[in-house]
Write a protein that holds these residues in place. Sequence first.
Motif, PDB file in Angstrom:
ATOM      1  N   ASP A  70      -9.978   5.968 -12.114  1.00 27.51           N
ATOM      2  CA  ASP A  70      -9.460   4.938 -12.075  1.00 27.51           C
ATOM      3  C   ASP A  70      -8.109   5.568 -11.906  1.00 27.51           C
ATOM      4  OD1 ASP A  70     -10.644   3.279 -13.094  1.00 27.51           O
ATOM      5  OD2 ASP A  70     -10.132   4.174 -15.184  1.00 27.51           O
ATOM      6  N   GLN A  71      -7.877   7.009 -12.031  1.00 30.41           N
ATOM      7  CA  GLN A  71      -6.958   7.601 -11.289  1.00 30.41           C
ATOM      8  C   GLN A  71      -6.546   7.864  -9.474  1.00 30.41           C
ATOM      9  OE1 GLN A  71      -6.789  11.180 -12.852  1.00 30.41           O
ATOM     10  NE2 GLN A  71      -6.428  11.300 -15.027  1.00 30.41           N
ATOM     11  N   LEU A  72      -7.852   8.536  -9.168  1.00 39.19           N
ATOM     12  CA  LEU A  72      -7.795   7.727  -7.972  1.00 39.19           C
ATOM     13  C   LEU A  72      -7.596   6.415  -7.306  1.00 39.19           C
ATOM     14  CD1 LEU A  72     -10.836  10.511  -6.744  1.00 39.19           C
ATOM     15  CD2 LEU A  72      -9.117  10.425  -6.218  1.00 39.19           C
ATOM     16  N   HIS A  73      -8.213   5.541  -7.859  1.00 37.65           N
ATOM     17  CA  HIS A  73      -7.533   4.526  -7.207  1.00 37.65           C
ATOM     18  C   HIS A  73      -6.025   3.254  -7.778  1.00 37.65           C
ATOM     19  CE1 HIS A  73     -11.798   3.023  -6.687  1.00 37.65           C
ATOM     20  NE2 HIS A  73     -12.042   3.160  -7.557  1.00 37.65           N
ATOM     21  N   GLN A  74      -5.454   3.921  -8.216  1.00 38.83           N
ATOM     22  CA  GLN A  74      -4.515   3.909  -8.542  1.00 38.83           C
ATOM     23  C   GLN A  74      -4.061   4.978  -7.605  1.00 38.83           C
ATOM     24  OE1 GLN A  74      -3.680   5.432 -13.100  1.00 38.83           O
ATOM     25  NE2 GLN A  74      -2.854   3.388 -13.458  1.00 38.83           N
ATOM     26  N   ALA A  75      -3.812   5.710  -7.335  1.00 34.52           N
ATOM     27  CA  ALA A  75      -2.925   7.016  -6.751  1.00 34.52           C
ATOM     28  C   ALA A  75      -3.290   6.246  -4.392  1.00 34.52           C
ATOM     29  CB  ALA A  75      -3.709   8.273  -6.205  1.00 34.52           C
ATOM     30  N   ARG A  76      -4.654   5.600  -4.307  1.00 39.18           N
ATOM     31  CA  ARG A  76      -4.384   5.507  -2.843  1.00 39.18           C
ATOM     32  C   ARG A  76      -3.607   3.573  -3.375  1.00 39.18           C
ATOM     33  NH1 ARG A  76     -10.565   2.903  -1.709  1.00 39.18           N
ATOM     34  NH2 ARG A  76     -10.342   1.724  -3.843  1.00 39.18           N
ATOM     35  N   ARG A  77      -4.152   3.067  -4.757  1.00 38.98           N
ATOM     36  CA  ARG A  77      -3.114   1.912  -4.169  1.00 38.98           C
ATOM     37  C   ARG A  77      -1.577   1.772  -4.533  1.00 38.98           C
ATOM     38  NH1 ARG A  77      -6.705  -0.117  -8.417  1.00 38.98           N
ATOM     39  NH2 ARG A  77      -5.113   0.665 -10.586  1.00 38.98           N
ATOM     40  N   GLY A  78      -1.244   3.192  -4.664  1.00 35.40           N
ATOM     41  CA  GLY A  78       0.435   3.477  -4.536  1.00 35.40           C
ATOM     42  C   GLY A  78       0.819   3.380  -3.420  1.00 35.40           C
ATOM     43  N   GLN A  79      -0.542   4.574  -2.402  1.00 33.59           N
ATOM     44  CA  GLN A  79       0.141   4.720  -1.304  1.00 33.59           C
ATOM     45  C   GLN A  79      -0.365   3.759  -0.900  1.00 33.59           C
ATOM     46  OE1 GLN A  79      -3.149   7.761  -0.965  1.00 33.59           O
ATOM     47  NE2 GLN A  79      -2.074   9.168  -1.214  1.00 33.59           N
ATOM     48  N   ALA A  80      -1.400   2.288  -0.757  1.00 42.04           N
ATOM     49  CA  ALA A  80      -1.063   1.134   0.648  1.00 42.04           C
ATOM     50  C   ALA A  80       0.421   0.365   0.177  1.00 42.04           C
ATOM     51  CB  ALA A  80      -2.169   0.865   0.040  1.00 42.04           C
ATOM     52  N   ASN A  81       1.018   0.568  -0.680  1.00 44.43           N
ATOM     53  CA  ASN A  81       2.084   0.265  -1.554  1.00 44.43           C
ATOM     54  C   ASN A  81       3.087   0.852  -1.055  1.00 44.43           C
ATOM     55  OD1 ASN A  81       0.192  -2.131  -2.155  1.00 44.43           O
ATOM     56  ND2 ASN A  81       0.631  -1.229  -4.484  1.00 44.43           N
ATOM     57  N   GLY A  82       2.982   1.738  -0.147  1.00 46.55           N
ATOM     58  CA  GLY A  82       4.217   2.525   0.163  1.00 46.55           C
ATOM     59  C   GLY A  82       5.014   3.501  -0.891  1.00 46.55           C
ATOM     60  N   GLY A  83       4.219   3.838  -1.983  1.00 44.42           N
ATOM     61  CA  GLY A  83       5.000   4.413  -3.056  1.00 44.42           C
ATOM     62  C   GLY A  83       4.488   5.982  -3.133  1.00 44.42           C
ATOM     63  N   PRO A  84       4.638   6.973  -3.807  1.00 45.15           N
ATOM     64  CA  PRO A  84       4.192   8.297  -3.970  1.00 45.15           C
ATOM     65  C   PRO A  84       2.601   8.445  -4.771  1.00 45.15           C
ATOM     66  CG  PRO A  84       5.777   8.126  -5.763  1.00 45.15           C
ATOM     67  CD  PRO A  84       5.930   6.446  -5.038  1.00 45.15           C
ATOM     68  N   ALA A  85       2.071   8.985  -4.298  1.00 48.02           N
ATOM     69  CA  ALA A  85       0.425   9.146  -4.634  1.00 48.02           C
ATOM     70  C   ALA A  85       0.702   9.586  -6.225  1.00 48.02           C
ATOM     71  CB  ALA A  85      -0.307  10.301  -3.655  1.00 48.02           C
ATOM     72  N   ALA A  86      -0.422   9.413  -6.773  1.00 50.69           N
ATOM     73  CA  ALA A  86      -0.045  10.272  -8.628  1.00 50.69           C
ATOM     74  C   ALA A  86      -0.367  11.636  -8.224  1.00 50.69           C
ATOM     75  CB  ALA A  86      -1.223   9.133  -9.278  1.00 50.69           C
TER      76      ALA A  86
END
Length: 86
Positions: A70-86
């Motif tokens: 789940d952490q990896l999925h959140q990080a990937r979504r954050g990168q896709a939305n232009g946000g920082p990676a978790a």
Amino acid sequence: MSGPTGKYSITMPRDIAEAARSRSGPSGLSAYVAAAAARQIERDNLNELIQVAEAEHGPLTDDEVQALRDQLHQARRGQANGGPAA
């Protein structure tokens, strides 16, 4: 993991390339191969996280592995939305 694209030459068995081409649909072979590579990178990242966590804390439960996934999925979504990676 999206962003600017580049053109690369890869070599793979012909039967795999033809099977991928036949399944690639309207997005094309490049998108199909890129998606497959992205999934493999995600698996590799998860395996690395599991190894680090197990080295520090011992074997992980299925719930703990799911939490890392789940952490990896959140990080990937954050990168896709232009946000920082978790």
